[in-house]
Design an enzyme around this catalytic site. Structure first.
Site, PDB file in Angstrom:
ATOM      1  N   GLY A  79       4.667   8.958   6.284  1.00  0.00           N
ATOM      2  CA  GLY A  79       5.067   7.664   5.754  1.00  0.00           C
ATOM      3  C   GLY A  79       3.874   6.856   5.293  1.00  0.00           C
ATOM      4  O   GLY A  79       2.779   7.393   5.065  1.00  0.00           O
ATOM      5  N   HIS A  80       4.092   5.567   5.163  1.00  0.00           N
ATOM      6  CA  HIS A  80       3.029   4.629   4.801  1.00  0.00           C
ATOM      7  C   HIS A  80       3.584   3.233   5.000  1.00  0.00           C
ATOM      8  O   HIS A  80       4.802   3.021   4.923  1.00  0.00           O
ATOM      9  CB  HIS A  80       2.594   4.811   3.345  1.00  0.00           C
ATOM     10  CG  HIS A  80       1.138   4.525   3.120  1.00  0.00           C
ATOM     11  ND1 HIS A  80       0.595   3.246   3.195  1.00  0.00           N
ATOM     12  CD2 HIS A  80       0.106   5.357   2.825  1.00  0.00           C
ATOM     13  CE1 HIS A  80      -0.701   3.322   2.953  1.00  0.00           C
ATOM     14  NE2 HIS A  80      -1.037   4.580   2.729  1.00  0.00           N
ATOM     15  N   ASP A  81       2.697   2.280   5.281  1.00  0.00           N
ATOM     16  CA  ASP A  81       3.065   0.873   5.351  1.00  0.00           C
ATOM     17  C   ASP A  81       2.398   0.136   4.202  1.00  0.00           C
ATOM     18  O   ASP A  81       1.463   0.650   3.583  1.00  0.00           O
ATOM     19  CB  ASP A  81       2.630   0.256   6.680  1.00  0.00           C
ATOM     20  CG  ASP A  81       3.314   0.883   7.874  1.00  0.00           C
ATOM     21  OD1 ASP A  81       4.381   1.504   7.697  1.00  0.00           O
ATOM     22  OD2 ASP A  81       2.776   0.760   8.990  1.00  0.00           O
ATOM     23  N   GLY A  82       2.870  -1.072   3.948  1.00  0.00           N
ATOM     24  CA  GLY A  82       2.265  -1.877   2.904  1.00  0.00           C
ATOM     25  C   GLY A  82       2.288  -3.346   3.266  1.00  0.00           C
ATOM     26  O   GLY A  82       3.261  -3.827   3.853  1.00  0.00           O
TER      27      GLY A  82
ATOM     28  N   SER B 247       0.794  -1.230   0.000  1.00  0.00           N
ATOM     29  CA  SER B 247       0.000   0.000   0.000  1.00  0.00           C
ATOM     30  C   SER B 247       0.824   1.277   0.000  1.00  0.00           C
ATOM     31  O   SER B 247       0.246   2.368  -0.131  1.00  0.00           O
ATOM     32  CB  SER B 247      -0.959   0.007   1.190  1.00  0.00           C
ATOM     33  OG  SER B 247      -2.039  -0.873   0.949  1.00  0.00           O
TER      34      SER B 247
ATOM     35  N   GLY C  66       2.130 -12.037   2.241  1.00  0.00           N
ATOM     36  CA  GLY C  66       3.380 -12.461   2.850  1.00  0.00           C
ATOM     37  C   GLY C  66       4.521 -11.486   2.709  1.00  0.00           C
ATOM     38  O   GLY C  66       5.668 -11.824   3.031  1.00  0.00           O
TER      39      GLY C  66
END
Length: 458
Positions: A299-302, A63, A306
């Site tokens: 920021g952002h995480d994704g 993401s 897995g």
């Protein structure tokens, strides 16, 4: 550079240890301060082959792709082709969800900041053709509206697919081509891929899923989510240092890719996020935002099948950190790495993760009890005769396919305000659950875990 050299030494010494300690399969980390970059990798890309992770290996960024999609949208703003406050239908006349009034009212800005209000965790496979995003957006016609547009934050993957389609229409190009021509080329990327066919040209990570803690992570059955969700983050892969080229552009006034005005607009607070601790406290146009006493981090995480990715920027200090992983207790690794790097390089202390009290108080759970439903899960909240609050989670849709073991019964205990946390940790995390709104009788309208699941009558 001396401080960055110290960080390089720390990563070289500690990343392999931390990867092993947290059962992570493979990881690649990169740090930039100004124009200087250090990179370290550890572990393997695929447990079946044993191929080692290297700093030029490509991992899926999940993401974090949303910030790339938002950047493509803001480029259109810079060129005078799009107004973020215009209705989506100005650009996609056939756009519709189940609620006609909402369909006509939803704006581009509301898609960008996750306030459009319709169900968002929809991973419909519309094939692998260049028309898959167009076909996906057409499937949204019966998607439920959870709340009026603009009312609150609820993370929305489907909304970013709609944004991707807007980019396609205004550019008259398929989304992947827009990425390559308007971002990859401008940033000078050499180790980035929009899908498996391109990723195979590099040392490519595959995801690993943990179905049994005793056996640990195992190779995932497929490489990626569906192509129709590419603008939301189903396919894009790259090396950690390539991700930092994108981050540096956003810290350098757009560096010829975006206007300084659009860079600032993306980093301005648009909406507050419920008290969840695991997410930022607010959202901009694409960027997740964290306001700490020592400074602001964006920021952002994704997360894909897995694979997990983490990106944090401290624009005022020209600092960016990327961590790409492919299975195991990746959040614990993120905490260990980012806590040290942000402290040492920016003087910023990450907030402590939610922890239940040793002897949690008993509270009246009437506000919380009920059934909360989304396309990926049903959560039933009850309170027993001893005053303990329980959540029964029933996975649905993509969650049932990818993570069937996520279902089951969990005790929730008071944490702060109207947020409860899981009494027992999963992968080291006591997951927070915020109860938001009021139905007029004292019951919460939504159970919020980043997504707002609406309470339904039963």
């Amino acid at each position: 550079m001396s401080k960055l050299n110290e960080i390089s030494d720390w990563l070289q010494e500690n990343l392999p240890r931390l990867v092993a300690e947290h059962g992570v399969v493979g990881a690649s980390a990169a740090v930039t301060v100004g124009d200087d970059v250090v990179e370290v990798a550890a572990g393997v890309l695929n447990k079946n082959t044993g191929v080692e992770a290297t700093t030029d290996s490509v991992f899926q960024i999940g993401s974090i792709t949303k910030v790339w999609t938002a950047t493509l949208v803001l480029q259109l703003v810079d060129e005078g082709l799009l107004d973020v406050d215009a209705p989506v239908r100005d650009y996609l006349p056939d756009f519709r969800v189940a609620d006609e009034d909402a369909s006509a009212a939803i704006t581009v800005r509301q898609l960008l900041n996750h306030t459009a209000g319709f169900e968002g965790d929809l991973f419909t496979d519309t094939g692998r053709g260049d028309d898959c995003v167009e076909k996906y957006v057409a499937t949204l016609h019966d998607t439920p509206q959870l709340f009026p547009p603009g009312e609150m934050f609820s993370y929305n993957n489907a909304g970013y697919c709609v944004l991707g389609r807007i980019v396609e229409v205004l550019r008259d190009k398929q989304y992947d081509r827009c990425l390559r021509e308007h971002l990859f080329a401008k940033l000078g990327l050499t180790h980035a891929a929009t899908g498996a066919e391109e990723a195979i040209m590099f040392r490519a990570a595959v995801g690993h899923l943990t179905h049994d803690e005793a056996t640990g992570p195992e190779v995932a059955p497929v490489w990626s989510l569906v192509r129709s969700n590419a603008p939301a983050g189903s396919m894009l892969a790259m090396s950690a240092s390539e991700l930092l080229k994108f981050a540096r552009m956003h810290m350098n006034d757009g560096a010829g890719v975006l206007s300084p005005e659009s860079v600032r607009a993306m980093q301005d607070v648009q909406v507050q996020v419920p008290d969840l601790a695991l997410m930022g406290d607010s959202w901009g146009l694409g960027w997740e935002m964290f306001h700490y006493p020592q400074g602001t981090v964006i920021g952002h995480d994704g997360g894909t099948i897995g694979q997990n990715a983490f990106l944090r920027l401290v624009p005022e200090q020209g600092l960016a950190i990327a961590l790409l992983t492919n299975g195991g207790n990746t959040f614990d690794l993120y905490q260990a790495v980012f806590r040290h790097l942000l402290r040492e390089l920016a003087g910023i202390e990450l907030s402590a993760m939610p922890e239940p009290a040793a002897d949690p108080e008993r509270v009246d759970g009437e506000r919380f009890t009920g059934v909360y439903v989304s396309s990926v899960a049903e959560r039933v909240i009850t309170q027993d005769e001893d005053g303990r609050i329980w959540m029964e989670l029933v996975p649905k849709g993509i969650m049932a396919e990818v993570s069937p073991e996520s279902g089951g019964r969990t005790e929730l205990v008071p944490w702060r305000n109207d947020t409860l946390v899981a009494a027992e940790p999963v992968h080291g995390i006591h997951m927070p659950h915020a109860f938001v709104g009021d139905d007029g009788t004292g019951h919460a309208l939504y159970l919020h875990t980043g997504r707002a699941d609406r309470r339904v009558a039963r």
